[in-house]
Design an enzyme around this catalytic site. Structure first.
Site, PDB file in Angstrom:
ATOM      1  N   TYR A  39      18.927 -10.301  28.162  1.00 28.47           N
ATOM      2  CA  TYR A  39      19.386 -10.714  29.405  1.00 28.47           C
ATOM      3  C   TYR A  39      20.206 -12.246  29.051  1.00 28.47           C
ATOM      4  CZ  TYR A  39      16.542  -7.250  31.384  1.00 28.47           C
ATOM      5  OH  TYR A  39      15.743  -6.123  31.676  1.00 28.47           O
ATOM      6  N   LYS A  43      24.210 -13.428  29.644  1.00 32.41           N
ATOM      7  CA  LYS A  43      24.472 -14.610  30.508  1.00 32.41           C
ATOM      8  C   LYS A  43      25.338 -15.677  29.613  1.00 32.41           C
ATOM      9  CE  LYS A  43      20.265 -14.169  33.257  1.00 32.41           C
ATOM     10  NZ  LYS A  43      18.891 -14.383  33.258  1.00 32.41           N
ATOM     11  N   GLN A  87      14.232 -18.750  32.618  1.00 26.91           N
ATOM     12  CA  GLN A  87      14.230 -17.117  32.435  1.00 26.91           C
ATOM     13  C   GLN A  87      12.824 -16.511  32.717  1.00 26.91           C
ATOM     14  OE1 GLN A  87      16.891 -15.294  31.677  1.00 26.91           O
ATOM     15  NE2 GLN A  87      15.474 -13.480  31.988  1.00 26.91           N
ATOM     16  N   ASP A 112      19.349 -19.810  40.470  1.00 26.00           N
ATOM     17  CA  ASP A 112      18.681 -18.657  40.720  1.00 26.00           C
ATOM     18  C   ASP A 112      17.994 -18.370  41.922  1.00 26.00           C
ATOM     19  OD1 ASP A 112      18.686 -16.787  38.656  1.00 26.00           O
ATOM     20  OD2 ASP A 112      16.922 -17.687  37.471  1.00 26.00           O
ATOM     21  N   GLY A 260      24.737  -0.344  34.893  1.00 32.76           N
ATOM     22  CA  GLY A 260      26.259  -0.926  35.025  1.00 32.76           C
ATOM     23  C   GLY A 260      26.608  -1.268  36.505  1.00 32.76           C
ATOM     24  N   GLY A 261      25.559  -1.125  37.244  1.00 34.75           N
ATOM     25  CA  GLY A 261      25.783  -1.527  38.454  1.00 34.75           C
ATOM     26  C   GLY A 261      25.721  -2.874  39.290  1.00 34.75           C
ATOM     27  N   VAL A 262      24.320  -3.068  39.699  1.00 35.14           N
ATOM     28  CA  VAL A 262      23.834  -4.548  40.175  1.00 35.14           C
ATOM     29  C   VAL A 262      23.632  -5.356  38.858  1.00 35.14           C
ATOM     30  CG1 VAL A 262      22.111  -5.602  41.280  1.00 35.14           C
ATOM     31  CG2 VAL A 262      22.821  -3.526  42.075  1.00 35.14           C
TER      32      VAL A 262
END
Length: 922
Positions: A39, A43, A87, A112, A260-262
């Site tokens: 992740y 970023k 994180q 965040d 692949g969406g949110v």
């Protein structure tokens, strides 16, 4: 993709408007989880694509909660960090409270949106004043992209986590949807889903929501990421969402895929929040400009005593001052509420920051009362900062307690231009001078002890004690290895030395008559000027004549002021020459083995002390070398740190001791030579009182009322005395730097007298000359001076040294005497001639020159006022401060241990019986 393109353009616009500025994102990770690494890499990649400066901070899985909180505090304070995320989860084998960690992130940087403050603002509907968690924010952006109006729609959120479900509910609610939150305990889940025009699912259960539950035409946002078995995949599993996608897409009008969406939208929203935070920062803070709370002065007439003014002021907490000037919490060591030490690491952090404008305050040849250089320094920075809103630092010397309790009193400035609290400033401060006393006297003790032991022991006995056997093993220390190398003995085994090598190693063979290192004390005590040491029977007849000097005359003080860092200070300590051997070789602190111990004693003293002025502008108080036998300037380190902190458009104002012929000349030829810094402006302080003295007025004596010539108008005396002003302006211009004359006005001065001084100064070549009333009015009274300094700092400055250090010692002394003092020539007395030959032979002939002469005249005779010429300057002796890095010729006679007057200042100093504070200090 659209979001990233838009953000990329916004970043370009920011950097065009504010060159050198970039939005900054910090990602703090604890441990090394594979999913977290994945992740974070996503970023970092997105940030690089957009133009955001991203910094990944990785703590080991052994990090404690305190470690994480310390790192967060540093990032909170970093003005280059606009967005900051922790994180999750925290992969540590130590117990860490996650909520405590997320709440430690500054709300204005919490991109965040996980802190309680941001969550609270979201729940209250303050959407324009908070950060929203990135996943709900991304979901909302996807819903908007459908073109469907949210207002009035029925929305269902499945899940109630702090990261997605709860904030998603609040976000939809404040966008005027009718919202129902469901969860694993909702008994009518299918029925509730069937009512939803907008469905957001974040339950964490694979394909929990079935396609047949969904209302036809609904918008479905699937936030789930789950792994299910799949034998067709190489990994044996595949990723699915919380919604049964294949059946749901037949019913929904819009649906997000998994993966692949949110996920990509969450990353995009993190970038968007970081850019938004940077924009808010730019709206609130101009890059390079401090946001400072200045103190408003309440001026009184007549002006109260200095201590009354100081104690009537409520200083800001020093940690607030530190934050205002851009220092991080871990760069500041607090010493109570009003003073702090600053870590040298700030220099490395700001190494790419351009320096500000460098201004030195000096003066004409003063009366014994002083002409207000410190007051003018403080007044100037108060004017530049509190009134003209420039980044500005004052850098001043720490005063000795000797004069504070003797005849001079304090040195914090005066009137409404002071460093505060003045009692803290004038007394112990943070203990630097006490550390110097301890370090200096350790060297003195080591010298006499070594002479004693060499007189009373054989070579082998000395060797056995210097290199003892510990558990059957003998080993040289690092400093002993250096001594061996100096002697040309390239051996590291103590058993391998020959008898001749042992003799060379253990015998410094100090000639007691050549010992130049004296003991010191930070008290004026005239009866220690000459003493006999070693009178106890235990010293076996080894006695010698010695003396105590005042602490600020110690070479260790000069080293502190000229050092470029802790390592440089240690090297300079090692080079300090304390005596000569009977063969004429220099004996150093390194030879004595004391260098490392000195560094330990001085490791805190090397850090500059942070204080503030009456009007709340920052001040560094650091080092206080004598301006006669040493160079009389505050530390190089304080100036360097201040120049970085103020930035390229800011100002650093430092003060050089005594008149321009002494402190300023040494500032240029010694301090600037070693620091590499180049000054932009000289401020030359002049007073009508001093000019009348130089014009032939009666003697000015401390503690005695001024004769009427000084309290009544006398233009003739002023005009005649301007010869000294003219010469000191010439001295400053000799170094290629613009000169601004500050005429420090006293209440007894007339307008005609002040105007005459201004006129003479301009005619003598000053860039400008202005009348100043800062003593009575604070920064407001130095506004004209501040504006003149601003203009002068834009003028060409062609700084140059007076001499090349490669010149012979005598030629360098002659250049200073003729060019700066106005002498016809110099005369070296026999002792001085011997020292020139000795220091040249020892390899010290290329050091700069630090003249030790009276500050009360341009000549060697304090009774010669004005601008005498044609005299021969007598040099009675020359001494070496090799560690500090200069030779100091002695001109005339002077004491390095002042005495107490008949009525010392301490008669008026006491504790207040009510408040417990200090009374009478001035």
């Amino acid at each position: 993709s659209q979001v990233r393109d838009r953000l990329k353009q916004q970043v370009v616009e920011m950097t065009e408007k504010f060159p050198g500025f970039r939005p900054g994102l910090a990602i703090l990770q604890v441990g090394n989880r594979d999913d977290s690494n994945l992740y974070i890499n996503m970023k970092l990649k997105a940030a690089a694509e957009i133009g955001i400066s991203a910094n990944h901070i990785k703590l080991p899985n052994t990090a404690t909660e305190a470690d994480v909180l310390k790192c967060i505090a540093s990032l909170n304070a970093d003005p280059a960090v606009h967005g900051f995320i922790v994180q999750l989860p925290l992969d540590s084998n130590k117990p860490i409270n996650t909520e405590k960690i997320t709440n430690a992130v500054a709300p204005e940087k919490d991109v965040d949106g996980l802190s309680s403050i941001n969550a609270g603002k979201l729940s209250r509907g303050d959407l324009g004043d908070c950060f929203i968690p990135c996943t709900p924010k991304g979901c909302m952006e996807l819903i908007r992209q459908t073109g469907v109006q949210v207002a009035g729609k029925r929305a269902v959120v499945i899940g109630r986590s702090k990261i997605v479900g709860a904030p998603m509910h609040d976000l939809l609610l404040w966008n005027n949807a009718t919202v129902t939150t469901c969860h694993s305990k909702t008994s009518t889940l299918a029925e509730e889903v069937g009512k939803a025009d907008i469905l957001v699912v974040a339950a964490g259960k694979a394909e929990m929501v079935k396609g047949e539950w969904i209302k036809p035409g609904a918008i479905v946002i699937d936030c789930g990421i789950n792994h299910v078995p799949d034998s067709t995949k190489a990994s044996g599993k595949r990723v699915v969402g919380d919604v049964a996608y294949t059946s749901a897409k037949e019913k929904a009008s819009f649906i997000t895929p998994v993966p692949g969406g949110v996920g990509p939208m969450t990353v995009a929203m993190l970038m968007q929040s970081t850019v938004e935070s940077a924009q808010r920062f730019l709206e609130k803070f101009q890059p390079g400009k401090w946001t400072i709370q200045y103190n408003q002065l309440t001026l009184k007439m007549p002006v109260p005593s200095d201590i009354e003014i100081s104690q009537s002021c409520m200083p800001k907490p020093i940690d607030q001052v530190a934050k205002e000037v851009g220092l991080f919490p871990d760069e500041v060591e607090l010493y109570g509420q009003t003073k702090a030490k600053v870590q040298l690491s700030v220099l490395n952090r700001l190494k790419n920051q351009p320096d500000g404008k460098y201004v030195v305050v000096t003066g004409i040849t003063p009366t014994p009362l002083g002409e207000g250089k410190s007051t003018t320094t403080v007044g100037l920075v108060q004017a530049l900062g509190a009134h003209l809103h420039q980044n500005v630092f004052a850098c001043v010397r720490q005063p000795s307690q000797g004069p504070t309790f003797g005849i001079k009193g304090g040195a914090a400035g005066g009137g409404y231009c002071q460093v505060v609290p003045m009692e803290e400033f004038n007394l112990h401060l943070t203990g630097d001078i006490h550390a110097i006393t301890a370090a200096n006297n350790l060297v003195a003790a080591a010298i006499d002890a070594r002479v004693f032991h060499e007189l009373t022991q054989s070579d082998q006995a000395l060797y056995n004690r210097l290199v003892p056997s510990v558990n059957g093993v003998r080993k040289f220390s690092d400093i002993q290895i250096r001594r061996l190398q100096k002697l040309g003995i390239n051996k590291t085994d103590p058993m391998a030395l020959t008898k001749e090598e042992v003799n060379s190693f253990v015998r410094l063979d100090i000639d007691p008559g050549t010992i130049t290192w004296q003991r010191v004390l930070d008290t004026n005590d005239r009866f220690l000027r000459k003493i006999t040491i070693g009178q106890s029977p235990t010293e076996k007849g080894f006695t010698r004549t010695a003396q105590f000097d005042i602490t600020v005359s110690s070479e260790i003080m000069a080293v502190l002021a000229l050092a470029d860092g802790l390592d440089d200070m240690k090297k300079r300590f090692g080079r300090m020459v304390v005596a000569s051997s009977k063969k004429g070789q220099p004996v150093t602190a390194d030879d004595l083995g004391v260098t490392g111990a000195l560094a330990v004693l001085m490791k805190d003293a090397v850090k500059p002390n942070l204080m503030q002025t009456l009007e709340g502008t920052p001040v560094f108080v650091h080092a206080g070398p004598f301006a006669n036998i040493a160079h009389g300037n505050s530390s190089v380190l304080a100036d360097k740190i201040a120049l970085k902190l103020v930035g390229k458009d800011g100002f650093v104002v430092t003060e050089a001791g005594f008149g321009a012929d002494i402190g300023m000349e040494k500032f240029f030829n010694i301090k600037c030579r070693y620091s590499g810094l180049r000054p932009h402006v000289v401020v030359l302080v002049a007073t009508v009182r001093a000019l009348k003295m130089h014009g032939g007025g009666p003697a000015v004596t401390a503690g005695v009322p001024l004769p009427k010539e000084y309290t009544e108008e006398n233009l003739q005396l002023v005009a005649k005395g301007c010869s000294n002003l003219n010469k000191q302006i010439q001295n400053a211009r000799m170094f290629g730097v613009p000169v601004v004359v500050a005429v420090n006005a006293f209440k007894t001065d007339t307008k005609a007298e002040l105007a005459l001084v201004v006129q003479h100064a301009k005619e003598a070549g000053a860039f400008d000359a202005v009348e100043c009333t800062h003593w009575a009015e604070g920064g407001k009274g130095a506004l004209a001076l501040a504006r003149a300094v601003q203009r002068a700092s834009q003028a060409p400055s062609n700084f140059r040294f007076l001499y090349n250090v490669e010149l012979p010692v005598v030629d360098k002394i002659r250049l200073i005497a003729q060019q700066v003092y106005g002498a016809r020539d110099i005369e070296l007395l026999p002792e001085a001639q011997e020292k020139v030959a000795m220091y040249t032979k020892q390899g010290f002939g290329n050091l700069p020159i630090c003249m030790a002469k009276t500050h009360l005249s341009l000549s060697h005779d304090p009774e010669q006022k004005g601008a005498p010429t044609g005299f021969v300057l007598p040099i009675r002796d020359i001494r070496a401060s090799v560690g500090a890095g200069f030779l100091y010729p002695l001109v005339g006679t002077m004491s390095t241990m002042p005495g107490l007057p008949t009525r010392p200042c301490f008669y008026d100093i006491d504790l207040d019986p009510v408040s417990g504070g200090v009374n009478g200090l001035f």
